[in-house]
Design an enzyme around this catalytic site. Structure first.
Site, PDB file in Angstrom:
ATOM      1  N   LYS A 121       4.441   1.917  -6.694  1.00  0.00           N
ATOM      2  CA  LYS A 121       3.563   3.002  -6.231  1.00  0.00           C
ATOM      3  C   LYS A 121       4.283   4.333  -6.166  1.00  0.00           C
ATOM      4  O   LYS A 121       3.681   5.382  -6.382  1.00  0.00           O
ATOM      5  CB  LYS A 121       2.955   2.672  -4.864  1.00  0.00           C
ATOM      6  CG  LYS A 121       1.870   1.627  -4.950  1.00  0.00           C
ATOM      7  CD  LYS A 121       0.973   1.687  -3.724  1.00  0.00           C
ATOM      8  CE  LYS A 121      -0.141   0.657  -3.837  1.00  0.00           C
ATOM      9  NZ  LYS A 121      -0.903   0.499  -2.608  1.00  0.00           N
ATOM     10  N   LYS A 205      -2.635  -6.088 -14.442  1.00  0.00           N
ATOM     11  CA  LYS A 205      -3.608  -6.478 -13.428  1.00  0.00           C
ATOM     12  C   LYS A 205      -4.851  -5.600 -13.500  1.00  0.00           C
ATOM     13  O   LYS A 205      -4.732  -4.391 -13.755  1.00  0.00           O
ATOM     14  CB  LYS A 205      -2.924  -6.240 -12.075  1.00  0.00           C
ATOM     15  CG  LYS A 205      -3.263  -7.173 -11.004  1.00  0.00           C
ATOM     16  CD  LYS A 205      -2.461  -6.873  -9.759  1.00  0.00           C
ATOM     17  CE  LYS A 205      -2.646  -5.467  -9.242  1.00  0.00           C
ATOM     18  NZ  LYS A 205      -2.317  -5.290  -7.832  1.00  0.00           N
ATOM     19  N   LYS A 208      -7.868  -0.577  -9.582  1.00  0.00           N
ATOM     20  CA  LYS A 208      -8.697   0.629  -9.469  1.00  0.00           C
ATOM     21  C   LYS A 208      -7.953   1.855  -9.960  1.00  0.00           C
ATOM     22  O   LYS A 208      -8.557   2.888 -10.217  1.00  0.00           O
ATOM     23  CB  LYS A 208      -9.286   0.826  -8.070  1.00  0.00           C
ATOM     24  CG  LYS A 208      -8.415   0.497  -6.908  1.00  0.00           C
ATOM     25  CD  LYS A 208      -9.241   0.505  -5.612  1.00  0.00           C
ATOM     26  CE  LYS A 208      -8.558  -0.300  -4.521  1.00  0.00           C
ATOM     27  NZ  LYS A 208      -9.342  -0.650  -3.383  1.00  0.00           N
TER      28      LYS A 208
HETATM   29  P1  AMP Z   1      -6.306  -3.451  -3.167  1.00  0.00           P
HETATM   30  O1  AMP Z   1      -7.462  -3.000  -3.951  1.00  0.00           O
HETATM   31  O2  AMP Z   1      -5.023  -3.356  -3.942  1.00  0.00           O
HETATM   32  O3  AMP Z   1      -6.257  -2.874  -1.772  1.00  0.00           O
HETATM   33  O4  AMP Z   1      -6.490  -5.028  -2.976  1.00  0.00           O
HETATM   34  C1  AMP Z   1      -7.426  -5.619  -2.091  1.00  0.00           C
HETATM   35  C2  AMP Z   1      -7.338  -7.129  -2.210  1.00  0.00           C
HETATM   36  O5  AMP Z   1      -7.704  -7.536  -3.546  1.00  0.00           O
HETATM   37  C3  AMP Z   1      -5.912  -7.689  -2.004  1.00  0.00           C
HETATM   38  O6  AMP Z   1      -5.995  -8.933  -1.347  1.00  0.00           O
HETATM   39  C4  AMP Z   1      -5.397  -7.875  -3.405  1.00  0.00           C
HETATM   40  O7  AMP Z   1      -4.405  -8.861  -3.485  1.00  0.00           O
HETATM   41  C5  AMP Z   1      -6.656  -8.288  -4.169  1.00  0.00           C
HETATM   42  N1  AMP Z   1      -6.579  -7.890  -5.585  1.00  0.00           N
HETATM   43  C6  AMP Z   1      -6.420  -6.624  -6.067  1.00  0.00           C
HETATM   44  N2  AMP Z   1      -6.397  -6.619  -7.420  1.00  0.00           N
HETATM   45  C7  AMP Z   1      -6.546  -7.919  -7.810  1.00  0.00           C
HETATM   46  C8  AMP Z   1      -6.612  -8.578  -9.088  1.00  0.00           C
HETATM   47  N3  AMP Z   1      -6.537  -7.899 -10.229  1.00  0.00           N
HETATM   48  N4  AMP Z   1      -6.758  -9.920  -9.103  1.00  0.00           N
HETATM   49  C9  AMP Z   1      -6.858 -10.630  -7.933  1.00  0.00           C
HETATM   50  N5  AMP Z   1      -6.815 -10.069  -6.711  1.00  0.00           N
HETATM   51  C10 AMP Z   1      -6.661  -8.739  -6.631  1.00  0.00           C
HETATM   52  N1  TRP Z   2      -1.690  -4.207   1.444  1.00  0.00           N
HETATM   53  C1  TRP Z   2      -2.998  -4.763   1.185  1.00  0.00           C
HETATM   54  C2  TRP Z   2      -3.431  -4.353  -0.250  1.00  0.00           C
HETATM   55  O1  TRP Z   2      -2.932  -3.411  -0.789  1.00  0.00           O
HETATM   56  C3  TRP Z   2      -4.011  -4.274   2.180  1.00  0.00           C
HETATM   57  C4  TRP Z   2      -3.678  -4.712   3.566  1.00  0.00           C
HETATM   58  C5  TRP Z   2      -3.291  -3.910   4.611  1.00  0.00           C
HETATM   59  C6  TRP Z   2      -3.710  -6.043   4.067  1.00  0.00           C
HETATM   60  N2  TRP Z   2      -3.104  -4.635   5.713  1.00  0.00           N
HETATM   61  C7  TRP Z   2      -3.344  -5.945   5.435  1.00  0.00           C
HETATM   62  C8  TRP Z   2      -3.999  -7.280   3.499  1.00  0.00           C
HETATM   63  C9  TRP Z   2      -3.240  -7.076   6.242  1.00  0.00           C
HETATM   64  C10 TRP Z   2      -3.903  -8.415   4.310  1.00  0.00           C
HETATM   65  C11 TRP Z   2      -3.528  -8.314   5.666  1.00  0.00           C
HETATM   66  O2  TRP Z   2      -4.275  -4.973  -0.788  1.00  0.00           O
END
Ligand code: AMP
Ligand code: TRP
Length: 347
Positions: A121, A205, A208
Site C-alpha cells: 500500500k 487479486k 477495488k
Molecule cells: P477490503 O476490500 O480489502 O477491505 O477487503 C474486505 C474483505 O474482503 C477482507 O476480508 C478481504 O480479505 C476480502 N477480499 C478482498 N478482496 C478479495 C478477493 N479478491 N478475493 C477474496 N476475498 C477478498
Molecule cells: N484490514 C481489513 C481489510 O483490509 C479490514 C479490517 C479492519 C478487519 N479491521 C478488521 C478485518 C478486523 C477483520 C477484523 O480487509
C-alpha cells in the site's frame, strides 16, 4: 468452528471489518460478506465499517460519509440482519482507538516491519505514507479484541494481520501475567473463495483499486454489466479439463471455475465433473447466468436502502450502542490490568 473454541474459555464471538472505500466487488462478497451472512445464523456477530482504517490514506470527507452509508447498505443488501448481527461504524465506538493505543505499546516495531500489505500500500515512497497506514494492523487487533472476538471471517490477504493480532493478544497476556485475558482470534478463511482473481489477469487479486473496471464485478453492476464482464473475461483457448491439477498453469481458467464453484456452493472438482470438455464459449454463458442470478438482485436491494438514509443511520446508531455495551467493560478491565487509574464515572 466449535473445535477451536472448545480449547478456549472465551465464548464464541465473530468479528469482521470492511473498509468503506469504493464499491464492494465479487471478491469481497465471496471471500468475506457471504460468510458473514452465514455465520449470523448461529453465532453472535459484529460487522464493522472500518472508517478509521479508511482514513489511513486520504479520503475526501464528503465521499467518505457517503461510502460509510453505501457499505452499510451493501451489508444489508447482501443479507446481514441488523437485529441478529451488530452492524456499526468503527469511529462511533471509541474503544477501538483507545485499545489501539494500548496495543501500540505492546506491538513491536519488528513485527510491523514484516507486514506485506503495508509494503504494497505504501508503494515506493514509504517516507510519504501516513504513520497510521503503518500502524493499521494494530488498530485491526484492537477492533477484534475490544470484543474478545474468537473468530474472524476474512479473505486470505488478511491472514498475516490476524497472526499479528494473535501475537499482540499473547504478548499482552504474558506481559501483564493475565493468561487467557484476551483470546487468540482464529481466522475463518474459505478455501474456495479465499482469493478471487482479476477477470483481466489471473495473477492479480480482484481489487477495488484496479484501474480497470472490467477486472471486477461490482455488487452495484446490473445484469447486463455482469454478463458483459464475464463474456470478456480473459481465458485461454483450451477446453476445461477434468482435474484441478490440469488447471495449475491456467490461472484465468482456474479463477472462473473457482468463481462458479463458490457461487453454486459446490467444489471446483464438481464444476469440472459437470463441465469437463466444454469450451469457454459454452462455460462463460453458464457462469454469467449463475452470477447474474446471485449478484444482480443485490444492487436493487442496495438502491432501496440508499433511498432511506435515516434507516441506514438508525442501523448504525443502534449497532454502535450495542457494540459499545460489549466493549466498554472489556476496555475498563484492560485499563485496570495495565494499571491506569480511572476515577471518573464513565459508562
Ligand atoms: P477490503 O476490500 O480489502 O477491505 O477487503 C474486505 C474483505 O474482503 C477482507 O476480508 C478481504 O480479505 C476480502 N477480499 C478482498 N478482496 C478479495 C478477493 N479478491 N478475493 C477474496 N476475498 C477478498
Ligand atoms: N484490514 C481489513 C481489510 O483490509 C479490514 C479490517 C479492519 C478487519 N479491521 C478488521 C478485518 C478486523 C477483520 C477484523 O480487509
Amino acid at each position: 468452528m466449535s473445535d477451536v473454541a472448545a480449547k478456549s474459555t472465551h465464548p464464541e464471538r465473530v468479528f469482521s471489518g470492511v473498509q468503506p472505500s469504493g464499491n464492494l466487488h465479487l471478491g469481497n462478497y465471496l471471500g468475506a460478506v457471504r460468510e458473514f451472512v452465514r455465520l449470523q445464523e448461529k453465532h453472535e456477530c459484529l460487522y464493522c465499517v472500518v472508517d478509521l482504517h479508511a482514513i489511513t490514506v486520504w479520503q475526501d470527507p464528503k465521499a467518505l460519509t457517503q461510502s460509510i452509508r453505501e457499505l452499510t447498505a451493501a451489508f444489508l443488501a447482501c443479507g446481514l440482519d441488523a437485529k441478529r448481527s451488530i452492524i456499526f461504524n468503527q469511529s462511533q465506538v471509541s474503544a477501538h482507538a483507545e485499545l489501539g493505543w494500548i496495543f501500540n505499546c505492546v506491538a513491536r516495531l519488528g513485527w510491523l516491519n514484516r507486514m506485506t500489505q503495508f509494503k504494497e500500500k505504501a508503494g515506493k515512497d514509504k517516507e510519504a505514507a501516513s504513520i497510521a497506514l503503518y500502524d493499521y494492523p494494530v488498530l485491526q487487533a484492537a477492533d477484534i479484541l475490544a470484543y474478545k472476538a474468537t473468530h474472524v471471517p476474512v479473505g486470505e490477504d488478511q491472514k498475516q494481520h490476524l497472526e499479528l493480532s494473535r501475537d499482540i493478544a499473547q504478548k499482552f497476556n504474558n506481559d501483564f501475567k493475565v493468561p487467557d485475558f484476551f483470546p487468540q482470534p482464529e481466522p475463518l478463511i474459505r478455501d474456495d473463495a479465499a482469493r478471487v482473481m482479476s477477470l483481466r489477469d489471473g495473477s492479480k487479486k480482484m481489487s477495488k483499486s484496479d484501474p480497470s473496471d472490467q477486472s471486477r464485478i461490482n455488487l452495484t453492476d446490473d445484469a447486463d454489466a455482469i454478463a458483459k464482464k464475464i463474456r470478456k473475461a480473459k481465458t485461454d483457448p483450451e477446453p476445461l479439463p477434468d482435474t484441478l491439477k490440469a488447471l495449475e498453469h491456467r490461472p484465468e481458467a482456474r479463477n472462473l471455475v473457482g468463481i462458479y464453484a463458490a457461487l453454486a456452493d459446490i467444489t471446483s472438482e464438481q464444476v469440472l465433473q459437470e463441465h469437463a470438455g466444454a469450451q469457454f464459449g459454452a462455460f462463460k454463458p453458464a457462469l454469467a447466468d449463475l452470477c447474474v442470478e446471485k449478484i444482480a438482485p443485490i444492487a436493487g436491494e442496495m438502491r432501496r436502502w440508499l433511498e432511506d438514509i435515516p434507516a441506514i443511520d438508525a442501523v448504525l446508531a443502534d449497532g454502535a450502542e450495542r457494540a459499545h455495551a460489549i466493549a466498554s467493560p472489556i476496555l475498563r478491565d484492560t485499563y485496570e490490568v495495565v494499571g491506569l487509574l480511572r476515577t471518573r464515572a464513565i459508562s
